[in-house]
Scaffold this motif. Structure first.
Motif: not given
Ligand SMILES: Cc1ncc(COP(=O)(O)O)c(C=O)c1O
Length: 384
Positions: A18-29, A35-41, A244-250
């Protein structure tokens, strides 16, 4: 003195990365800290962005393409024993999900040059029990969708395109996923773009969309995000025994950064494949895939080649610290499919011949020139 060009002490080269940009690490953090890890915004935004990428068609994020295929088959109302036509040369999830949804997989052989379903065999495979076709855009090469949709229309069949390899591909100038009936994407880490694990269903069919929304989350008419947000209510109803096949916000946070990079990823893959094809073309012992006559843009998820003694080839490449993928041995030859449906060696000669010799060379967007040189040199040495 040795003629060997490859360095066996070079680090192990995986066949995909996989090829992940630096911003990805910040966004996941940021999601982790929110506090909202599962399906959300983030999932809601990812669905909007996917919809925009596919020209305004609706997208629903789910936990994997496997889940998406199963849900799409259930959402079209597949009934016990309904026949679903697909290819034997695919990852077994394509067939498993047909069975899980109550269907019977009916297979047609492949075109040995493109490795896609041979559309000239489609019409003859249709019976009064046929309900749907699940074409697989193998390795990222779109199938002949004109013939496919014309045949589906004539026989009133649903089409669920297994696009696990094909996000970013085009058929006749149109994006795969930008038109047609239902498409299922995969965001597994080896795929053209990733969310860790994940997938999406794309369609304009409102009934299918509503069923997928319910089935992906316990059959509840709304998701956790609605129930636990300030504006939501704690009450819910269950209208079907869902999954239970939802995607998480992470996951969606990763996808939101991947999607704008997707077309660039495909360009990099295309450039690498161009080099591979030029440099391997003169090798007698290797067979590269051919291009079909119709206009298309290949997503080059995989560069599959046919080699003699495939398993020995893979072992020898491993000794040179180069990882090779195996996509795929034929699905109909697995025990369950032999025992349940009576499939046997000889049923689909082209797929079996390809399945016995096929493997995938390393290919990922950040692959360097020296990594590609290493693979080409190693292939030449192994296949003397
Ligand atoms: C053709 C095909 N269909 C479906 C899948 C399932 O995808 P996922 O891993 O997202 O469930 C894969 C995964 O490799 C695949 O290659």
């Amino acid at each position: 003195m040795t003629n060997k060009k490859t360095d066996e002490n070079a680090p192990f080269l995986t066949f995909a990365k996989p090829c992940l940009s630096e911003e990805t690490y910040r966004d996941v953090e940021a999601v982790l800290r929110s506090g909202w890890l599962t399906t959300g915004p983030k999932v809601a935004q990812f669905e909007k962005d996917l919809s925009a990428y596919f020209g305004g068609r609706q997208a629903r994020a789910i936990s994997s393409a496997t889940a998406g295929l199963q849900l799409a088959l259930l959402a079209i109302g597949l009934r016990e024993g309904d026949e679903v036509i697909t290819t034997p040369l695919t990852f077994v999830a394509t067939l498993n999900t047909i069975v899980q949804a109550g269907g019977k997989p009916v297979l047609i052989d492949i075109d040995p040059n493109t490795r896609n379903m041979d559309m000239s065999l489609l019409e003859a495979a249709i019976t009064p029990r046929t309900r749907a076709i699940v074409p697989v855009h193998f390795a990222g090469l779109p199938v002949d969708l004109d013939t496919l949709y014309a045949t589906a229309k004539k026989h009133n069949l649903r089409v669920i395109e297994d696009c696990a390899h094909a996000i970013g591909a085009e058929y006749n100038g149109q994006k795969i996923g930008g038109f047609g009936d239902i498409q299922v994407m995969s965001f597994h880490p080896n795929k053209n773009m990733t969310t860790g694990e994940g997938g999406a269903v794309i369609t304009d069919d409102k009934d299918v969309l509503q069923k997928i929304e319910r089935l992906r989350f316990h059959g509840i008419d709304r998701e956790a995000f609605n129930r636990f947000s300030k504006s939501g209510s704690q009450h819910y109803d269950v209208v079907t025994p869902g999954f239970k096949y939802n995607m998480m916000d992470i996951q969606a946070a990763i996808g939101l950064r991947q999607l704008p990079m997707l077309d660039g990823f495909i360009d990099s893959r295309t450039q690498l494949v161009k080099q591979y094809r030029e440099r391997l073309a003169s090798l007698e012992k290797i067979f590269l895939p051919a291009d079909p006559a119709y206009a298309h843009k290949h997503a080059w998820h995989l560069l599959t080649v046919l080699v003699p003694e495939r398993d020995t080839f893979i072992e020898k490449m491993k000794e040179k610290n180069i990882g090779i993928g195996m996509h795929y041995v034929c699905a109909h030859l697995f025990t369950f499919y032999r025992e349940t449906y009576g499939f046997k060696q000889g049923d689909f000669p082209h797929a079996e011949n390809v399945g016995a010799r096929i493997c995938s060379l390393p290919l990922f967007p950040t692959m360097t020139q020296s990594e590609l040189d290493r693979v080409v040199d190693a292939v030449q040495e192994v296949l003397v």
